[in-house]
Write an enzyme that holds these catalytic residues in place. Structure first.
Site, PDB file in Angstrom:
ATOM      1  N   CYS A 374       4.696   2.206  -3.702  1.00 61.57           N
ATOM      2  CA  CYS A 374       3.556   3.118  -3.801  1.00 61.57           C
ATOM      3  C   CYS A 374       3.938   4.514  -3.296  1.00 61.57           C
ATOM      4  O   CYS A 374       4.344   4.671  -2.136  1.00 61.57           O
ATOM      5  CB  CYS A 374       2.379   2.574  -2.985  1.00 61.57           C
ATOM      6  SG  CYS A 374       1.019   3.748  -2.791  1.00 61.57           S
ATOM      7  N   CYS A 377       2.072   5.543  -0.089  1.00 51.56           N
ATOM      8  CA  CYS A 377       2.607   4.906   1.118  1.00 51.56           C
ATOM      9  C   CYS A 377       3.891   5.608   1.549  1.00 51.56           C
ATOM     10  O   CYS A 377       4.110   5.867   2.737  1.00 51.56           O
ATOM     11  CB  CYS A 377       2.882   3.425   0.859  1.00 51.56           C
ATOM     12  SG  CYS A 377       1.432   2.452   0.403  1.00 51.56           S
TER      13      CYS A 377
END
Length: 454
Positions: A374, A377
């Site tokens: 991600c 993230c």
């Protein structure tokens, strides 16, 4: 409105100046001359570039060598091999090759954001070029003002593609003006962007985009500098009839901005207000500290939905290539793990279930639910690790739990996961974890959250 096969734009070409030398030299290309029959067929299918408008400087013969280069027949080119050849080439070199190969049958897709760099590179080649843009009817006023500045700066006319009025009317009457907040943005984007783009591309044999690999590691990490378009059809119709060029695919965002400042070109004033990736006004907002640039788009959705459909092939092909499933089904085998620090405890499924069961914990726990692939993230990794180091020895445990793959249904049902990353605080004397409500992921904001509840 003119058809997609009509001229989109031609600019007053300028000879390469001192600034161009900073970007890279242009390789000389030799186009394959088409047969007389092919020339006749192409002349009937595609109109000539628009003649210079009153008050606008015509294309300089010394720079453009008269007419645009004759396109190379698609079947004569191995585009996978060409992509490998150009992998290390400069954006200017890639742009020059694209314009030389396709002449008036290629156009730049301009979104009103930092891909104005594409227009600058095209100008520096000295070749005529065409530009189009999708006017969804919901752009920011600043974006419309930017379009006007770009036209005046380069002496061009951008051809705007509009959505079908009947389709927009049906969508709004049936679902309202803001249905995308409730049922996903794909339907609205399909009406306002994808279908107008399809009409534009049906009049071309190739197009040029501003996609970069660093824009969205989840969906754009594998885009080549040139490819057979996996989603759209070109003038001849059918699979393989459209070629897609991505001259800046290997360029970092910061280097694009260095180039724009060096060349002193106009930019969208929204950038100065914190906007990085710019789309429609209701679906775009500034990014906050610690956020990835694409997180300002469709922020209410999961990270994997950060495409509108214009580059659908990225999700269908590149996304899978960038994030293959591992043997245990838990996310991406190829993405290295993140939040790696002695100060961050890595929790297993059993460990976080134990945290959920405890009603009187000896100490509070701060846990990030994440997926290594991600981009959002990844963007907060540095701040989260720094926070963990600050809290070391303070009585607060800082941890991570990988919540993608087979763990995602559990995280959604038990840990309030809606999108990655999700940050939870397990207080020492409260059974239920408290979800961090803000999207500010800098150290100070996260620390304030912890200190207010410990």
């Amino acid at each position: 409105m003119a058809s997609a096969t009509a001229s989109i734009s031609s600019h007053p070409a300028a000879l390469r100046d001192v600034k161009a030398a900073r970007i890279g030299a242009v390789r000389q290309q030799v186009a394959v001359a088409p047969s007389a029959a092919a020339r006749g067929q192409r002349a009937r299918a595609v109109g000539p570039l628009r003649a210079a408008e009153p008050g606008r400087q015509p294309v300089a013969a010394s720079a453009a060598s008269a007419a645009p280069a004759a396109p190379v027949a698609d079947e004569a080119v191995d585009y996978e091999a060409l992509a490998r050849e150009l992998e290390g080439a400069s954006p200017l070199e890639v742009m020059d090759r694209a314009l030389a190969m396709f002449g008036s049958e290629i156009a730049i897709a301009f979104s009103g954001a930092e891909d104005v760099a594409l227009i600058e590179y095209a100008k520096l080649t000295g070749r005529p070029f065409r530009v189009f843009s999708l006017d969804t009817g919901r752009l920011n006023p600043e974006t419309y003002q930017f379009f006007d500045k770009v036209e005046k700066h380069y002496g061009i006319r951008i051809e705007y593609m509009f959505p079908d009025a009947g389709e927009v009317q049906e969508l709004v009457r049936t679902k309202g003006l803001f249905s995308f907040y409730e049922d996903g943005h794909q339907e609205c984007c399909r009406v306002r962007k994808v279908r107008p783009l399809r009409r534009a591309l049906k009049g071309l044999r190739a197009w040029i985009t501003g996609q970069r690999k660093d824009q969205s590691p989840g969906t754009r990490a594998s885009i080549p500098v040139v490819q057979v378009d996996p989603s759209f059809e070109g003038l001849d119709g059918g699979a393989g009839s459209l070629i897609k060029w991505n001259p800046v695919s290997n360029v970092d965002g910061k280097d694009i901005w260095t180039f724009l400042r060096t060349m002193d070109v106009p930019v969208n004033t929204l950038h100065a207000q914190g906007y990085v990736s710019i789309g429609c006004e209701p679906c775009t907002r500034p990014v906050l500290p610690g956020q990835h640039e694409r997180e300002g788009r469709w922020w209410w959705e999961d990270a994997k939905a950060k495409e509108c459909g214009l580059h659908k092939g990225n999700i269908e092909k590149d996304g899978q290539a960038a994030a293959p499933r591992s043997a245990n089904g838990n996310g991406s085998a190829g993405a290295p793990d993140i939040f790696e620090s002695p100060a961050v405890v890595s929790l297993t499924r059993a460990g976080i279930e134990n945290l959920l069961r405890l009603e009187n914990r000896a100490e509070p726990w701060l846990v990030v639910l994440y997926a290594p692939w991600c981009p959002f993230c990844q963007a907060m990794e540095a701040s989260y690790v720094e926070l963990a180091e600050k809290l070391a020895g303070s009585g607060v445990k800082v941890a991570k739990f990988r919540a993608d793959g087979e763990q995602k249904p559990f995280a959604q049902a038990e840990l309030q996961l809606q999108s990655f990353p999700t940050v939870l605080l397990f207080p020492s004397r409260t059974a239920r974890p408290i979800k961090y409500p803000s999207e500010k992921r800098d150290v100070d904001s996260l620390l304030a959250f912890v200190n207010s509840l410990r």
